[in-house]
Design an enzyme around this catalytic site. Structure first.
Site, PDB file in Angstrom:
ATOM      1  N   PHE A 137      41.055  94.589 -18.004  1.00 23.12           N
ATOM      2  CA  PHE A 137      42.371  93.958 -18.132  1.00 23.12           C
ATOM      3  C   PHE A 137      42.894  94.134 -19.557  1.00 23.12           C
ATOM      4  CE2 PHE A 137      40.077  91.573 -14.892  1.00 23.12           C
ATOM      5  CZ  PHE A 137      41.005  91.436 -13.876  1.00 23.12           C
ATOM      6  N   ASP A 138      44.176  94.347 -19.637  1.00 22.33           N
ATOM      7  CA  ASP A 138      44.858  94.190 -20.913  1.00 22.33           C
ATOM      8  C   ASP A 138      45.143  92.695 -21.103  1.00 22.33           C
ATOM      9  OD1 ASP A 138      46.237  94.757 -23.292  1.00 22.33           O
ATOM     10  OD2 ASP A 138      48.134  94.924 -22.189  1.00 22.33           O
TER      11      ASP A 138
END
Length: 569
Positions: A422-423
Site C-alpha cells: 500500500f501507498d
C-alpha cells in the site's frame, strides 16, 4: 256302367292327380332347398328364388346370417333361427318341417293335415334353441354331413370349446371380432443393462384392453397399487444406479463459497481477471454485434491470465489455509466476477475459470449496463477493474476500487503467501498531507506532521481492506502461525521516517492494525523496492508511481482518489 262306378272313377282320377301334384310339389321343395330346380324331365336348372304355393318369395333357412344359400351347419357364433326344431315322424315318407322364415310364410303355405300328430306350437324356447338338421336329404342342404342330432350337437360343442379356448388368452375381446386369433402382439424388449423409468417404458406397450365396467371397477384399485409399486421400484432402481455411478467417479471436492454477510467480497472484472485486449479492440472498432459473434465463435478458446489473475490465486490459497485450521470458517475471501459483458459471453468465461481451477462461483453479467449498482448488493469490499471510468464511479459510491495494470515484464510471484503493498497518502490515509504539500510545500509538511504526531490521520479508501487482512492474520496468530502466516502486508511510502514516520505508525496502532513491513523512501523511486517485494498487487494514487512499478514488472492498481486526481482532471 252304373252311376256309382262313374263317381268312384272320377274320385280315383282326382286323387291320382292330387297325389302327382303333391309329389311334384315335394320334389320342387327339396330342389329349392338344395339350390337346384328339376324340370319336368328330371334335368337340373339354375338356382331360382324359392316361392310358396301362392307365388311369394321364400328366404333360405340361413338367410339371416348370409344372403347366399348356406352349405354348412350353423356355428356357435351365428344367430340362430327362430324355429329350428324338427321332429321326425315314424313310418312316414316325409318329415314335418317348421319354417325358419318370418310368420308370414306360415300363413302363406296351406296347412297339410297329418294324422296322429298333435298340433305343435312354437314357443320362445323353441325359437332360441338350435335343432339338428333333417336326417333325410341332408347332403343337399349342407356340405358337412351329420348322421343324427347328437353328432351335430357334439360338433357344435367342440367348435364352441375351440373358439373359447382360442379366445381365452385375449381377455375382454369381443367374440364377434373377426380378426385372426393367431396374430400375436410383438412388444419391444428392453435389454437388462438399459434401465428406463416407468414413464418412458409405458409408451412402448399398447393401451390396456377394454373390460367390462364391473371388472374394470374391481381391478382399478389393484392396478393402481401395482402401478405405484412399479414406480417405487423404478425410482429405487434409478437412485441405486446414480449412487453406483457417483461411487465410480473420482472424488473432486469443491469447497462451498462462504456466506456473503461473513465473507470478504472481492469483485473483479473480466478484463482484469483475463487478458481481453484483442476482444476489446474488436468491440471498439467493429461494434457490439461483431464482438458477441466473436465471443460465441471462440467460447471454447481459453482466455489468457490478466493482471488480477495471480492475486485471485493467492486469495484462494489463504482460504485453503484457513479451512485447514478452521473447517467451519466463514470469514473468507469470496471472489465475484463482475462484468458488463452480455450473458452470451458467460460460457467462455465459465470455461476459462474452470480451466484454471479458479473457485469463482458468483457471476454478474450486466449486458452492457454499468455493474456499479450491483457492488453494494453484493456487499463488495474491494472492486478491481481495467476500466478507469467505472473505478471512478465506485470510488464516488464509497467503495474501495482500483484500476488494474499488468506488469511489462514477467515476474516470479510467491504461490504460498499473499503479498499486498500500500501507498500511504490518498490510499491508506486521507489526502490531508497532499493538500499541505500543494499549498505550502514540503517544509510545511514536516512541521505539520510533527505538530500532529499524536493525532491519528483520517482514513483513506483502502483502510477497510487492510483491516480485513489484519483480521485474517490474527486467526493465524491464534494458531501460532505468525511466521508461517500466508498474508503479508507492506507500506511503501515516499515520506521521510524522521519527519513524518512517527505519525504514520501511531495512526496504524490506534486503528488496531499491524503492518508487517514499512518502507519510507523519502522521495526515492518505488520500482526497485517493488521488484524486491514482488507483491501480487500494489495500490498507489499517483500515476507516475504506477507507471514506474509497471515498468519493473509489478502488478499495480491505481486508486483515483485525492487532490492529485482533481488537479490532473
Amino acid at each position: 256302367m252304373s252311376q256309382t262306378s262313374l263317381k268312384q272313377k272320377k274320385k280315383n282320377e282326382a286323387g291320382m292327380r292330387y297325389s302327382k301334384e303333391s309329389l311334384e310339389t315335394e320334389k320342387r321343395r327339396d330342389s329349392d332347398k338344395s339350390g337346384v330346380r328339376l324340370n319336368s324331365q328330371g334335368s337340373q336348372e339354375l338356382p331360382t328364388q324359392n316361392t310358396d304355393s301362392r307365388g311369394n318369395v321364400v328366404q333360405n333357412q340361413w338367410s339371416r346370417t348370409s344372403r347366399s344359400p348356406s352349405t354348412r351347419a350353423p356355428s356357435a357364433d351365428e344367430p340362430r333361427s327362430r324355429n329350428t326344431s324338427v321332429k321326425q315322424l315314424p313310418n312316414s315318407s316325409t318329415t314335418s318341417r317348421t319354417s325358419s322364415t318370418s310368420p308370414s310364410q306360415h300363413e302363406a303355405s296351406p296347412p297339410r293335415p297329418q294324422p296322429n300328430t298333435p298340433p305343435r306350437t312354437s314357443t320362445t324356447r323353441d325359437m332360441r334353441q338350435p335343432t339338428a338338421p333333417e336326417t333325410q336329404a341332408s347332403s343337399r342342404r349342407t356340405s358337412k354331413n351329420y348322421d343324427n342330432a347328437d353328432t351335430w350337437s357334439q360338433g357344435m360343442g367342440r367348435e364352441a370349446r375351440e373358439s373359447r379356448d382360442s379366445q381365452s388368452w385375449d381377455y375382454g375381446r369381443d367374440p364377434r371380432d373377426t380378426r385372426s386369433l393367431s396374430q400375436s402382439r410383438e412388444y419391444t424388449r428392453t435389454s437388462p443393462s438399459e434401465w428406463k423409468p416407468y414413464s418412458q417404458r409405458r409408451v412402448l406397450y399398447p393401451p390396456s384392453l377394454q373390460m367390462d365396467s364391473d371388472c374394470r371397477s374391481e381391478m382399478q384399485p389393484l392396478q393402481q397399487q401395482q402401478q405405484q409399486e412399479e414406480e417405487d421400484d423404478d425410482e429405487e432402481a434409478y437412485w441405486s444406479s446414480v449412487r453406483t455411478l457417483y461411487e465410480k467417479l473420482p472424488s473432486c471436492s469443491r469447497p462451498r463459497p462462504p456466506k456473503p454477510k461473513n465473507a470478504i467480497t472481492i469483485a473483479i472484472s473480466s478484463r482484469a481477471l483475463f487478458n481481453m485486449a484483442d476482444d476489446q479492440k474488436i468491440y471498439e472498432e467493429e461494434g457490439l454485434e461483431k464482438y458477441m459473434e466473436y465471443q460465441l465463435t471462440n467460447e471454447n478458446v481459453i482466455l489468457t491470465p490478466g493482471p488480477a489473475f495471480r492475486f485471485v490465486k493467492a486469495l484462494q490459497h489463504v482460504n485453503s489455509r484457513l479451512r485447514d485450521l478452521y473447517p467451519d470458517e466463514q470469514d473468507l475471501f469470496d471472489i465475484v466476477l463482475m462484468t458488463n459483458n452480455h450473458a452470451q459471453v458467460g460460457v467462455r468465461l465459465i470455461n476459462s475459470v474452470n480451466h484454471y481451477g479458479l473457485l469463482i462461483d458468483r457471476f454478474c453479467l450486466t449486458g452492457g449496463k454499468s455493474p456499479i449498482g450491483y457492488l453494494k448488493a453484493y456487499l463488495t469490499n474491494l472492486y478491481l477493474s481495467a476500466d478507469s471510468d467505472k473505478v471512478h464511479e465506485a470510488i464516488q459510491e464509497g467503495i474501495a476500487s482500483a484500476t488494474m495494470y499488468d506488469g511489462a515484464k514477467d515476474m516470479a510471484y510467491c504461490d504460498t503467501q499473499l503479498r499486498v503493498a500500500f501507498d500511504g497518502d490518498a490510499a491508506l490515509f486521507s489526502d490531508e498531507c497532499e493538500h499541505t504539500v500543494k499549498e505550502h510545500g514540503m517544509d510545511k509538511l514536516y512541521q505539520h506532521e510533527t505538530m500532529f504526531e499524536n493525532k491519528a490521520s483520517a482514513q483513506g479508501p483502502l483502510k477497510a481492506f487492510l483491516e480485513d487482512l489484519g483480521r485474517l492474520q490474527k486467526k493465524f496468530y491464534a494458531k501460532d502461525e505468525r511466521l508461517l502466516c500466508p498474508i503479508r502486508t507492506y507500506l511503501v511510502t515516499a515520506r521521510s521516517a524522521a519527519s513524518s514516520g512517527a505519525r504514520v505508525l501511531k495512526t496504524l496502532r490506534r486503528w488496531g492494525l499491524e503492518i508487517d513491513e514499512a518502507l519510507f523512501l523519502a522521495g526515492a523511486p518505488k520500482g526497485p523496492i517493488l521488484v524486491k517485494i514482488r507483491p501480487h498487487i500494489f495500490f498507489d494514487d499517483q500515476m507516475f508511481n504506477t507507471e514506474g512499478g509497471q515498468k519493473c514488472g509489478t502488478i499495480v492498481a491505481h486508486v483515483p482518489y485525492g487532490v492529485h486526481q482533481k488537479c490532473s482532471n
